[in-house]
Design a protein around this motif. Structure first.
Motif, mmCIF file in Angstrom:
data_model
loop_
_atom_site.group_PDB
_atom_site.id
_atom_site.type_symbol
_atom_site.label_atom_id
_atom_site.label_comp_id
_atom_site.label_asym_id
_atom_site.label_seq_id
_atom_site.Cartn_x
_atom_site.Cartn_y
_atom_site.Cartn_z
ATOM 1 N N UNK A 113 -36.804 -55.124 -24.863
ATOM 2 C CA UNK A 113 -36.432 -53.350 -25.530
ATOM 3 C C UNK A 113 -35.761 -52.851 -24.217
ATOM 4 N N UNK A 114 -35.356 -52.271 -24.737
ATOM 5 C CA UNK A 114 -34.383 -51.247 -24.126
ATOM 6 C C UNK A 114 -35.648 -50.103 -23.482
ATOM 7 N N UNK A 130 -36.112 -58.400 -18.833
ATOM 8 C CA UNK A 130 -36.731 -59.630 -19.169
ATOM 9 C C UNK A 130 -37.045 -58.758 -20.497
ATOM 10 N N UNK A 131 -38.149 -58.329 -20.411
ATOM 11 C CA UNK A 131 -38.969 -57.871 -21.345
ATOM 12 C C UNK A 131 -40.348 -56.593 -20.967
ATOM 13 N N UNK A 143 -43.907 -53.655 -16.774
ATOM 14 C CA UNK A 143 -45.183 -53.207 -16.669
ATOM 15 C C UNK A 143 -45.453 -54.078 -15.231
ATOM 16 N N UNK A 144 -45.512 -55.151 -14.637
ATOM 17 C CA UNK A 144 -45.874 -55.950 -13.818
ATOM 18 C C UNK A 144 -45.439 -55.090 -12.968
ATOM 19 N N UNK A 197 -37.037 -47.945 -14.375
ATOM 20 C CA UNK A 197 -36.472 -48.090 -16.332
ATOM 21 C C UNK A 197 -34.505 -47.828 -16.391
ATOM 22 N N UNK A 198 -34.581 -47.946 -14.431
ATOM 23 C CA UNK A 198 -33.199 -47.949 -14.531
ATOM 24 C C UNK A 198 -32.428 -49.504 -14.293
ATOM 25 N N UNK A 199 -33.581 -50.535 -14.476
ATOM 26 C CA UNK A 199 -33.123 -51.989 -14.316
ATOM 27 C C UNK A 199 -32.886 -52.828 -15.439
#
Length: 193
Positions: A27-28, A165-166, A171-172, A160-162
């Motif tokens: 997801x973006x 993969x999911x 979150x991790x 979020x700029x990175x």
């Protein structure tokens, strides 16, 4: 009220593996400015969840970044629901699905349903699960502490700029900062919310 609800005992052993319904999703991710409408959005979902679950929903709480005024967030509403018995999926998953949510995660101690639009995540935990208190400690502390709120937002903006993969990987990546913020919160206020 059935025996499980009255005594707080589980009906069966919990699941032992992670079931990610639909598999890993890319997801973006992006942050948006704080929106005062998030509170009303939560109110709508709280009412929907309470209609679907009745007394099975012991607590329905607005958690996550959208629950913290002044904090930029992904435009995804996070909701915490506590139930008497996490193993009794039939007591709450069916009702939430009938109310329009979709099962996404079944894992030990946690279920997650979400809207088909993927903009509301409902985290279901058993009453008394320490993770429920963790969510509330973080929320309540960020509502009060401008420095930690800024640290958390800066961390999220960096992440979020990175490319992820999911969403779970994103979150991790926040875990270290969240753990430090919760430790500060508990050192100032050592009792759960």
């Amino acid at each position: 009220m059935d025996e499980t609800q009255r005594t707080g005992t589980r009906r069966r052993a919990d699941v032992t593996d992670l079931e990610l319904v639909g598999g890993v999703e890319r997801r973006e991710l992006h942050l948006v400015d704080p929106d005062p409408a998030w509170s009303a959005w939560f109110d709508d979902h709280e009412a929907r969840i309470r209609r679907a679950l009745g007394a099975t929903a012991l607590r329905v709480e607005h958690i996550g970044s959208t629950s913290v005024p002044g904090l930029a967030a992904k435009p995804i509403l996070d909701v915490l629901v506590t139930v008497p018995d996490i193993t009794a999926d039939e007591d709450y998953v069916d009702g939430l699905v009938a109310a329009g949510y979709v099962l996404r995660v079944r894992e030990p101690g946690h279920r997650l349903v979400r809207t088909p639009e993927r903009d509301v995540h409902v985290h279901v935990l058993e009453d008394g699960d320490p993770l429920a208190d963790d969510y509330l400690v973080l929320r309540d502390h960020l509502r009060l502490d401008a420095d930690d709120r800024r640290l958390y937002e800066d961390t999220k903006r960096d992440l979020v700029a990175r490319d992820w993969s999911d969403m779970n990987a994103y979150a991790d990546a926040k875990t270290e900062v969240i753990t430090a913020i919760k430790a500060r919160a508990r050192s100032r206020n050592p009792y759960p919310s």
